[in-house]
Scaffold this motif. Structure first.
Motif, mmCIF file in Angstrom:
data_model
loop_
_atom_site.group_PDB
_atom_site.id
_atom_site.type_symbol
_atom_site.label_atom_id
_atom_site.label_comp_id
_atom_site.label_asym_id
_atom_site.label_seq_id
_atom_site.Cartn_x
_atom_site.Cartn_y
_atom_site.Cartn_z
ATOM 1 N N ILE A 92 0.866 -1.183 0.000
ATOM 2 C CA ILE A 92 0.000 0.000 0.000
ATOM 3 C C ILE A 92 0.901 1.232 0.000
ATOM 4 O O ILE A 92 1.791 1.354 0.848
ATOM 5 C CB ILE A 92 -0.932 0.011 1.220
ATOM 6 C CG1 ILE A 92 -1.853 -1.210 1.204
ATOM 7 C CG2 ILE A 92 -1.763 1.287 1.250
ATOM 8 C CD1 ILE A 92 -2.731 -1.319 2.431
ATOM 9 N N MET A 93 0.656 2.165 -0.962
ATOM 10 C CA MET A 93 1.552 3.308 -1.101
ATOM 11 C C MET A 93 0.766 4.589 -1.360
ATOM 12 O O MET A 93 -0.364 4.556 -1.873
ATOM 13 C CB MET A 93 2.550 3.093 -2.245
ATOM 14 C CG MET A 93 3.361 1.822 -2.177
ATOM 15 S SD MET A 93 4.720 1.794 -3.362
ATOM 16 C CE MET A 93 5.928 2.800 -2.486
ATOM 17 N N VAL A 94 1.370 5.706 -0.988
ATOM 18 C CA VAL A 94 0.906 7.034 -1.376
ATOM 19 C C VAL A 94 2.057 7.707 -2.113
ATOM 20 O O VAL A 94 3.228 7.364 -1.907
ATOM 21 C CB VAL A 94 0.473 7.873 -0.156
ATOM 22 C CG1 VAL A 94 -0.752 7.262 0.487
ATOM 23 C CG2 VAL A 94 1.612 7.999 0.852
ATOM 24 N N GLY A 95 1.712 8.647 -2.986
ATOM 25 C CA GLY A 95 2.765 9.251 -3.789
ATOM 26 C C GLY A 95 2.470 10.684 -4.172
ATOM 27 O O GLY A 95 1.390 11.234 -3.896
ATOM 28 N N TYR A 96 3.474 11.267 -4.818
ATOM 29 C CA TYR A 96 3.388 12.661 -5.249
ATOM 30 C C TYR A 96 4.073 12.780 -6.601
ATOM 31 O O TYR A 96 5.226 12.363 -6.764
ATOM 32 C CB TYR A 96 4.059 13.574 -4.219
ATOM 33 C CG TYR A 96 3.968 15.043 -4.550
ATOM 34 C CD1 TYR A 96 2.755 15.726 -4.415
ATOM 35 C CD2 TYR A 96 5.083 15.751 -4.976
ATOM 36 C CE1 TYR A 96 2.675 17.077 -4.705
ATOM 37 C CE2 TYR A 96 5.006 17.102 -5.260
ATOM 38 C CZ TYR A 96 3.802 17.765 -5.127
ATOM 39 O OH TYR A 96 3.712 19.090 -5.412
ATOM 40 N N GLN A 97 3.344 13.337 -7.578
ATOM 41 C CA GLN A 97 3.885 13.537 -8.920
ATOM 42 C C GLN A 97 4.084 15.029 -9.143
ATOM 43 O O GLN A 97 3.122 15.774 -9.315
ATOM 44 C CB GLN A 97 2.947 12.944 -9.969
ATOM 45 C CG GLN A 97 2.773 11.433 -9.849
ATOM 46 C CD GLN A 97 1.775 10.854 -10.835
ATOM 47 O OE1 GLN A 97 1.078 11.586 -11.537
ATOM 48 N NE2 GLN A 97 1.697 9.536 -10.903
ATOM 49 N N ASP B 54 9.076 6.408 -10.006
ATOM 50 C CA ASP B 54 8.746 6.203 -11.410
ATOM 51 C C ASP B 54 9.491 7.269 -12.203
ATOM 52 O O ASP B 54 9.082 8.441 -12.236
ATOM 53 C CB ASP B 54 7.235 6.320 -11.629
ATOM 54 C CG ASP B 54 6.472 5.163 -11.006
ATOM 55 O OD1 ASP B 54 7.109 4.155 -10.656
ATOM 56 O OD2 ASP B 54 5.242 5.278 -10.860
ATOM 57 N N TRP B 55 10.602 6.860 -12.785
ATOM 58 C CA TRP B 55 11.442 7.837 -13.482
ATOM 59 C C TRP B 55 10.708 8.472 -14.658
ATOM 60 O O TRP B 55 10.812 9.673 -14.894
ATOM 61 C CB TRP B 55 12.724 7.161 -13.964
ATOM 62 C CG TRP B 55 13.539 6.592 -12.865
ATOM 63 C CD1 TRP B 55 13.685 5.272 -12.529
ATOM 64 C CD2 TRP B 55 14.339 7.321 -11.927
ATOM 65 N NE1 TRP B 55 14.520 5.132 -11.449
ATOM 66 C CE2 TRP B 55 14.941 6.370 -11.060
ATOM 67 C CE3 TRP B 55 14.602 8.674 -11.734
ATOM 68 C CZ2 TRP B 55 15.782 6.750 -10.028
ATOM 69 C CZ3 TRP B 55 15.458 9.052 -10.696
ATOM 70 C CH2 TRP B 55 16.026 8.089 -9.860
ATOM 71 N N GLY C 184 7.960 10.451 -10.325
ATOM 72 C CA GLY C 184 6.849 10.174 -9.428
ATOM 73 C C GLY C 184 7.328 9.449 -8.193
ATOM 74 O O GLY C 184 7.856 8.325 -8.277
ATOM 75 N N LEU C 185 7.204 10.060 -7.022
ATOM 76 C CA LEU C 185 7.709 9.512 -5.771
ATOM 77 C C LEU C 185 6.619 8.750 -5.048
ATOM 78 O O LEU C 185 5.468 9.192 -4.986
ATOM 79 C CB LEU C 185 8.244 10.638 -4.879
ATOM 80 C CG LEU C 185 9.311 11.538 -5.485
ATOM 81 C CD1 LEU C 185 9.692 12.655 -4.509
ATOM 82 C CD2 LEU C 185 10.539 10.744 -5.887
ATOM 83 N N ASN C 186 6.990 7.585 -4.468
ATOM 84 C CA ASN C 186 6.031 6.756 -3.731
ATOM 85 C C ASN C 186 6.681 6.201 -2.471
ATOM 86 O O ASN C 186 7.874 5.879 -2.460
ATOM 87 C CB ASN C 186 5.562 5.586 -4.603
ATOM 88 C CG ASN C 186 4.877 6.025 -5.877
ATOM 89 O OD1 ASN C 186 3.692 6.331 -5.863
ATOM 90 N ND2 ASN C 186 5.638 6.078 -6.975
ATOM 91 N N VAL C 187 5.875 6.103 -1.413
ATOM 92 C CA VAL C 187 6.345 5.508 -0.176
ATOM 93 C C VAL C 187 5.173 4.761 0.461
ATOM 94 O O VAL C 187 4.009 5.179 0.340
ATOM 95 C CB VAL C 187 6.895 6.578 0.787
ATOM 96 C CG1 VAL C 187 5.799 7.552 1.212
ATOM 97 C CG2 VAL C 187 7.553 5.931 2.002
ATOM 98 N N GLY C 188 5.479 3.635 1.101
ATOM 99 C CA GLY C 188 4.406 2.854 1.702
ATOM 100 C C GLY C 188 4.913 1.686 2.501
ATOM 101 O O GLY C 188 6.079 1.660 2.956
#
Length: 268
Positions: free
Chosen positions: A90-95, A214-215, A261-265
């Motif tokens: 499960i992740m949240v992210g910021y683009q 996500d590069w 696109g950065l994601n962490v979870g």
């Protein structure tokens, strides 16, 4: 005659005293000289072999990583092993850099099949209240639902491919609305389906914490599923009407992208 015999006896005796014997006695005779043997002397070849062996042992000891170093790098080196033993993420992210609207927030669930394959359902949303330069638009909302696969080729690097559904909702700006008067419609909406592809990295630690980048992701529109553009007939100015048509056409025809696109979870 007697003198001749005495002469013969006297000459050999004299020569024996004048020239002593130069031959050395055998070891079994009265001489105490005993041949000596080498006491542990090594050849040059043996010395070279021993020195090479000592250098090899020292180099192995010097290059062997310590236990502390292994514990530090192990979570990074073995993301694929942790992924192989997991079920989902499960992740949240910021683009930050993305079109059409920047600064999008994301939420996703990834189902992990094995160390090489996973599928992900992602929801992306962004909005903008300030007018777009060149087009008199007010509030804009963009939503995207993606269903993609992630194919890992190593520890963390992977390819992204799948499909998406996009929803673009915009309202006209104040200057256009002031010329239209009182109208029931003040906005337009466009929806469509497309293909998504990209590349990224995702790292997973033993405690479940997961981070990813996500590069690059490219969204290619294919099918226009819905267009609500009734407001066009109420726009009296030809220039304004043309600008709105260009926005609708661009949304349906031009690919969009995501950079960094950065994601962490958390993975369980």
């Amino acid at each position: 005659m007697n003198l001749f015999l005495i002469f013969l006896f006297f000459i050999p005796a004299s020569f024996a005293q004048t020239f002593p014997s130069s031959s050395q006695p055998f070891p079994s005779e009265e001489s105490q000289i005993v041949p000596t043997t080498s006491q542990g002397t090594e050849s040059k070849v043996e010395q070279a072999v021993e020195e090479a062996s000592e250098v090899s042992d020292d180099s192995v000891t010097a290059t062997a990583p310590s236990t502390e170093v292994e514990e530090v790098v192990r979570p990074y080196l073995h993301s694929r092993d942790h992924r192989d033993a997991s079920t989902g993420t499960i992740m949240v992210g910021y683009q930050l850099l993305t079109t059409w609207l920047p600064f999008k927030l994301t939420a996703s669930y990834t189902h992990i099949f094995n160390r090489k394959w996973s599928t992900e359902l992602e929801y992306t949303s962004g909005s903008l209240s300030d007018p777009i330069p060149g087009v008199d638009l007010g509030r804009i909302k963009e939503k995207r639902i993606s269903l993609v696969a992630r194919r890992y080729t190593g520890n963390s690097f992977h390819f992204i491919f799948g499909g998406y559904f996009n929803d673009f909702d915009a309202h006209l700006g104040s200057s256009i609305l002031s010329q239209m008067g009182s109208v029931p419609e003040s906005g337009f909406r466009v929806q469509g389906l497309g293909l998504a592809t990209g590349i990224g990295n995702r790292w997973q630690w033993q405690n479940g914490i997961t981070a990813g980048i996500d590069w690059l992701r490219v969204n290619i529109p294919l099918i226009e599923t819905r267009v609500e553009d009734k407001v066009l007939k109420d726009i009296s100015d030809d220039s304004d009407r043309g600008d709105v048509k260009e926005v609708i056409s661009a949304f349906n025809d031009i690919p969009t992208f995501v950079l960094f696109g950065l994601n962490v979870g958390y993975t369980f």
